[in-house]
Design a protein around this motif. Sequence first.
Motif, PDB file in Angstrom:
ATOM      1  N   LEU A 113      16.775  11.289  -5.853  1.00  0.00           N
ATOM      2  CA  LEU A 113      16.954  10.266  -6.634  1.00  0.00           C
ATOM      3  C   LEU A 113      17.959   9.200  -6.847  1.00  0.00           C
ATOM      4  O   LEU A 113      18.328   9.198  -5.942  1.00  0.00           O
ATOM      5  CB  LEU A 113      17.800  11.267  -8.410  1.00  0.00           C
ATOM      6  CG  LEU A 113      16.769  12.369  -8.829  1.00  0.00           C
ATOM      7  CD1 LEU A 113      18.133  12.812 -10.012  1.00  0.00           C
ATOM      8  CD2 LEU A 113      15.957  12.297  -9.221  1.00  0.00           C
ATOM      9  N   LEU A 140      12.371   9.793  -7.100  1.00  0.00           N
ATOM     10  CA  LEU A 140      12.285   9.589  -8.497  1.00  0.00           C
ATOM     11  C   LEU A 140      12.937   8.519  -8.963  1.00  0.00           C
ATOM     12  O   LEU A 140      14.242   8.477  -8.125  1.00  0.00           O
ATOM     13  CB  LEU A 140      11.851  10.903  -8.705  1.00  0.00           C
ATOM     14  CG  LEU A 140      11.754  11.882  -8.792  1.00  0.00           C
ATOM     15  CD1 LEU A 140      11.858  12.827  -8.458  1.00  0.00           C
ATOM     16  CD2 LEU A 140      10.039  11.470  -9.854  1.00  0.00           C
ATOM     17  N   GLY A 142      14.583   8.834 -11.872  1.00  0.00           N
ATOM     18  CA  GLY A 142      16.084   9.859 -13.011  1.00  0.00           C
ATOM     19  C   GLY A 142      15.656   8.610 -13.391  1.00  0.00           C
ATOM     20  O   GLY A 142      15.296   8.189 -13.849  1.00  0.00           O
ATOM     21  N   TYR A 160      14.619   1.230  -8.644  1.00  0.00           N
ATOM     22  CA  TYR A 160      13.522   1.639  -8.726  1.00  0.00           C
ATOM     23  C   TYR A 160      12.890   2.660  -8.218  1.00  0.00           C
ATOM     24  O   TYR A 160      13.205   2.772  -6.557  1.00  0.00           O
ATOM     25  CB  TYR A 160      12.261   0.392  -8.750  1.00  0.00           C
ATOM     26  CG  TYR A 160      13.033  -0.389 -10.759  1.00  0.00           C
ATOM     27  CD1 TYR A 160      11.859   0.444 -11.706  1.00  0.00           C
ATOM     28  CD2 TYR A 160      12.911  -1.524  -9.631  1.00  0.00           C
ATOM     29  CE1 TYR A 160      12.832  -0.754 -12.516  1.00  0.00           C
ATOM     30  CE2 TYR A 160      13.129  -2.434 -11.234  1.00  0.00           C
ATOM     31  CZ  TYR A 160      13.155  -1.877 -12.389  1.00  0.00           C
ATOM     32  OH  TYR A 160      13.507  -2.900 -13.673  1.00  0.00           O
ATOM     33  N   ALA A 161      12.010   3.143  -8.081  1.00  0.00           N
ATOM     34  CA  ALA A 161      11.864   4.627  -7.115  1.00  0.00           C
ATOM     35  C   ALA A 161      11.156   4.103  -6.177  1.00  0.00           C
ATOM     36  O   ALA A 161      11.031   4.859  -4.776  1.00  0.00           O
ATOM     37  CB  ALA A 161      10.763   5.507  -7.453  1.00  0.00           C
ATOM     38  N   TYR A 196       2.435   8.467 -13.856  1.00  0.00           N
ATOM     39  CA  TYR A 196       2.288   9.305 -15.647  1.00  0.00           C
ATOM     40  C   TYR A 196       1.145   8.999 -15.971  1.00  0.00           C
ATOM     41  O   TYR A 196       0.599   7.519 -16.541  1.00  0.00           O
ATOM     42  CB  TYR A 196       3.210   8.663 -16.008  1.00  0.00           C
ATOM     43  CG  TYR A 196       4.615   8.579 -15.857  1.00  0.00           C
ATOM     44  CD1 TYR A 196       5.265   9.367 -16.214  1.00  0.00           C
ATOM     45  CD2 TYR A 196       4.973   7.968 -14.373  1.00  0.00           C
ATOM     46  CE1 TYR A 196       6.185   9.715 -15.167  1.00  0.00           C
ATOM     47  CE2 TYR A 196       6.415   7.997 -14.050  1.00  0.00           C
ATOM     48  CZ  TYR A 196       6.923   9.220 -14.261  1.00  0.00           C
ATOM     49  OH  TYR A 196       8.587   9.470 -13.948  1.00  0.00           O
ATOM     50  N   GLN A 227       2.784  13.468 -14.182  1.00  0.00           N
ATOM     51  CA  GLN A 227       3.785  13.817 -15.283  1.00  0.00           C
ATOM     52  C   GLN A 227       3.239  15.077 -15.887  1.00  0.00           C
ATOM     53  O   GLN A 227       1.444  15.218 -15.653  1.00  0.00           O
ATOM     54  CB  GLN A 227       3.811  13.540 -16.334  1.00  0.00           C
ATOM     55  CG  GLN A 227       4.931  13.287 -17.247  1.00  0.00           C
ATOM     56  CD  GLN A 227       6.227  14.179 -16.890  1.00  0.00           C
ATOM     57  OE1 GLN A 227       5.992  15.079 -16.878  1.00  0.00           O
ATOM     58  NE2 GLN A 227       7.698  13.363 -17.185  1.00  0.00           N
TER      59      GLN A 227
HETATM   60  P1  FAD Z   1      10.335   4.057 -11.123  1.00  0.00           P
HETATM   61  O1  FAD Z   1       8.546   4.552 -10.656  1.00  0.00           O
HETATM   62  O2  FAD Z   1      11.061   3.487 -10.757  1.00  0.00           O
HETATM   63  O3  FAD Z   1       9.075   3.970 -12.486  1.00  0.00           O
HETATM   64  C1  FAD Z   1      10.475   3.794 -13.203  1.00  0.00           C
HETATM   65  C2  FAD Z   1       9.426   2.834 -14.854  1.00  0.00           C
HETATM   66  O4  FAD Z   1      10.184   1.492 -14.265  1.00  0.00           O
HETATM   67  C3  FAD Z   1       8.192   2.682 -15.442  1.00  0.00           C
HETATM   68  O5  FAD Z   1       8.101   2.406 -16.574  1.00  0.00           O
HETATM   69  C4  FAD Z   1       8.115   1.790 -14.194  1.00  0.00           C
HETATM   70  O6  FAD Z   1       6.280   1.180 -15.187  1.00  0.00           O
HETATM   71  C5  FAD Z   1       9.201   0.690 -13.994  1.00  0.00           C
HETATM   72  N1  FAD Z   1       8.940   0.021 -12.872  1.00  0.00           N
HETATM   73  C6  FAD Z   1       8.832   0.660 -11.763  1.00  0.00           C
HETATM   74  N2  FAD Z   1       9.095  -0.676 -10.686  1.00  0.00           N
HETATM   75  C7  FAD Z   1       9.322  -1.532 -11.935  1.00  0.00           C
HETATM   76  C8  FAD Z   1       9.568  -3.551 -11.289  1.00  0.00           C
HETATM   77  N3  FAD Z   1       9.725  -3.769  -9.791  1.00  0.00           N
HETATM   78  N4  FAD Z   1       9.878  -4.098 -12.595  1.00  0.00           N
HETATM   79  C9  FAD Z   1      10.298  -3.439 -13.271  1.00  0.00           C
HETATM   80  N5  FAD Z   1       9.865  -1.940 -13.920  1.00  0.00           N
HETATM   81  C10 FAD Z   1       9.693  -1.282 -13.065  1.00  0.00           C
HETATM   82  N6  FAD Z   1      13.997  13.592 -13.557  1.00  0.00           N
HETATM   83  C11 FAD Z   1      15.354  14.362 -12.506  1.00  0.00           C
HETATM   84  O7  FAD Z   1      16.020  13.608 -12.916  1.00  0.00           O
HETATM   85  N7  FAD Z   1      15.576  14.415 -11.726  1.00  0.00           N
HETATM   86  C12 FAD Z   1      14.096  15.794 -11.301  1.00  0.00           C
HETATM   87  O8  FAD Z   1      14.057  16.128 -10.184  1.00  0.00           O
HETATM   88  C13 FAD Z   1      12.332  14.619 -11.757  1.00  0.00           C
HETATM   89  N8  FAD Z   1      11.005  15.437 -10.887  1.00  0.00           N
HETATM   90  C14 FAD Z   1      10.640  14.644 -11.305  1.00  0.00           C
HETATM   91  C15 FAD Z   1       8.810  15.115 -10.707  1.00  0.00           C
HETATM   92  C16 FAD Z   1       8.167  14.926 -11.105  1.00  0.00           C
HETATM   93  C17 FAD Z   1       6.183  15.383 -10.984  1.00  0.00           C
HETATM   94  C18 FAD Z   1       8.151  13.565 -12.179  1.00  0.00           C
HETATM   95  C19 FAD Z   1       6.517  12.747 -13.269  1.00  0.00           C
HETATM   96  C20 FAD Z   1       8.833  12.820 -12.666  1.00  0.00           C
HETATM   97  C21 FAD Z   1       9.695  13.915 -12.501  1.00  0.00           C
HETATM   98  N9  FAD Z   1      11.515  14.059 -12.970  1.00  0.00           N
HETATM   99  C22 FAD Z   1      12.692  14.172 -13.119  1.00  0.00           C
HETATM  100  C23 FAD Z   1      11.641  12.640 -14.613  1.00  0.00           C
HETATM  101  C24 FAD Z   1      11.855  10.530 -13.562  1.00  0.00           C
HETATM  102  O9  FAD Z   1      12.687  10.922 -12.680  1.00  0.00           O
HETATM  103  C25 FAD Z   1      11.491  10.287 -14.465  1.00  0.00           C
HETATM  104  O10 FAD Z   1      10.578   9.942 -15.923  1.00  0.00           O
HETATM  105  C26 FAD Z   1      12.035   8.808 -14.544  1.00  0.00           C
HETATM  106  O11 FAD Z   1      12.643   7.818 -15.577  1.00  0.00           O
HETATM  107  C27 FAD Z   1      10.776   7.416 -14.226  1.00  0.00           C
HETATM  108  O12 FAD Z   1      11.085   7.802 -12.665  1.00  0.00           O
HETATM  109  P2  FAD Z   1      10.410   7.174 -11.592  1.00  0.00           P
HETATM  110  O13 FAD Z   1      10.593   7.744 -10.574  1.00  0.00           O
HETATM  111  O14 FAD Z   1       8.638   7.730 -12.137  1.00  0.00           O
HETATM  112  O15 FAD Z   1      10.483   6.056 -11.838  1.00  0.00           O
END
Ligand code: FAD
Length: 334
Positions: A113, A140, A142, A160-161, A196, A227
């Motif tokens: 995370l 991720l 988080g 961000y991820a 998503y 998701q």
């Molecule tokens: P990101 O890809 O960073 O995106 C997050 C948000 O920011 C999105 O709305 C995206 O559109 C936006 N964004 C991305 N880049 C930018 C940018 N450059 N500028 C502006 N906006 C941007 N959570 C946990 O805590 N632990 C876990 O083990 C866990 N496992 C998961 C496993 C799966 C398969 C899934 C689908 C989700 C999991 N989650 C977990 C939940 C996840 O951490 C959340 O959904 C979190 O809110 C978003 O993570 P992400 O990696 O998609 O984020």
Amino acid sequence: MFVVLPREYNFLLNTKMKVTEHIARSKGKTLFSFEIVPPKKGNSIEELYRNIEPLIEFKPPFIDVTTSREEFFYKQHPNGLLEKKITRMRPGTVGICSAIQYKYGVDTVPHVLCGGFTKEETEYLLVDCFYLGIDNVMALRGDARKEERYFEPTKDGHTYAVDLVRQIKDLGRGKFLHDVIETDYGTDFCVGVAGYPEKHIESPSMTFDLARLKEKVDAGADYIVTQMFFDNQKYFEFVEKVRLMGIDIPIIPGIKPITTKKHLNLLPQVFKLDLPEILVSELEKCKTNEDVKQVGIEWAIEQSKELKLWGVPTLHYYSMGKSDNIVDIVSKVF
Ligand code: FAD
């Protein structure tokens, strides 16, 4: 019955492979995988083993282990004053991954995370994974902490991820945070990212969200896990949109069997997803959570059968640490 083999025989069980290699070797056959949650601090790992053992019989090529955000708690002092402290209630992700790889000879995928970790801590975690023979990680962001309205990046951590994917891929090029190190022993992680089908809750639009997904893929992500969704049409449309953007990496559907009536309100609220009308009306008719669980199993079986027929690379189940319902589903689907 399953047999626990010594580590040196793990090659017989296809371990030490990347998720994408497992998918490539399956030659179009749908695989089965699942996600588990580490036990709460102070609990034994034996219960986790008891829960996953019935699933090991179905030969998952990989198992994901989640990572939880840190949370606040209040410690009461003898003078009655409360002190705000921070802790992680379910630590041990990498340790569990390693234990599973050694015990069952199944590849594991620790979730890494942004939230709650500095870049430095992430680097050390990746080095641990490398030494432990863990070749896959899920990158991720988080969620926000319970008491936060929005996600707040940790000081010296990633926002961000996509930044995390870049760090993981940089490490493979010998680019550590403090230095670039010429080495023949670089890491080479297979990196999964989240996608998503009904868009991420914070994204203003699907187009915006897909553009962010493309950034993660351009940064080096090797596969996508979605998701949860309850209407397969959402997944099919998502895949179509993603493919139109020129993204050709595997897109693994995430399936969550509903287990309690609370999910009716909770899942749409937390994940901003729609439950199909027929599913809602079936769940509303249920008198007990046992009835709900049965409806959840039947729904997941139908979803899985259709996705398998469609040719998804893997059916990935969110088990939340319990396996009885997943066993029921998988035995009907595989
Ligand atoms: P990101 O890809 O960073 O995106 C997050 C948000 O920011 C999105 O709305 C995206 O559109 C936006 N964004 C991305 N880049 C930018 C940018 N450059 N500028 C502006 N906006 C941007 N959570 C946990 O805590 N632990 C876990 O083990 C866990 N496992 C998961 C496993 C799966 C398969 C899934 C689908 C989700 C999991 N989650 C977990 C939940 C996840 O951490 C959340 O959904 C979190 O809110 C978003 O993570 P992400 O990696 O998609 O984020």
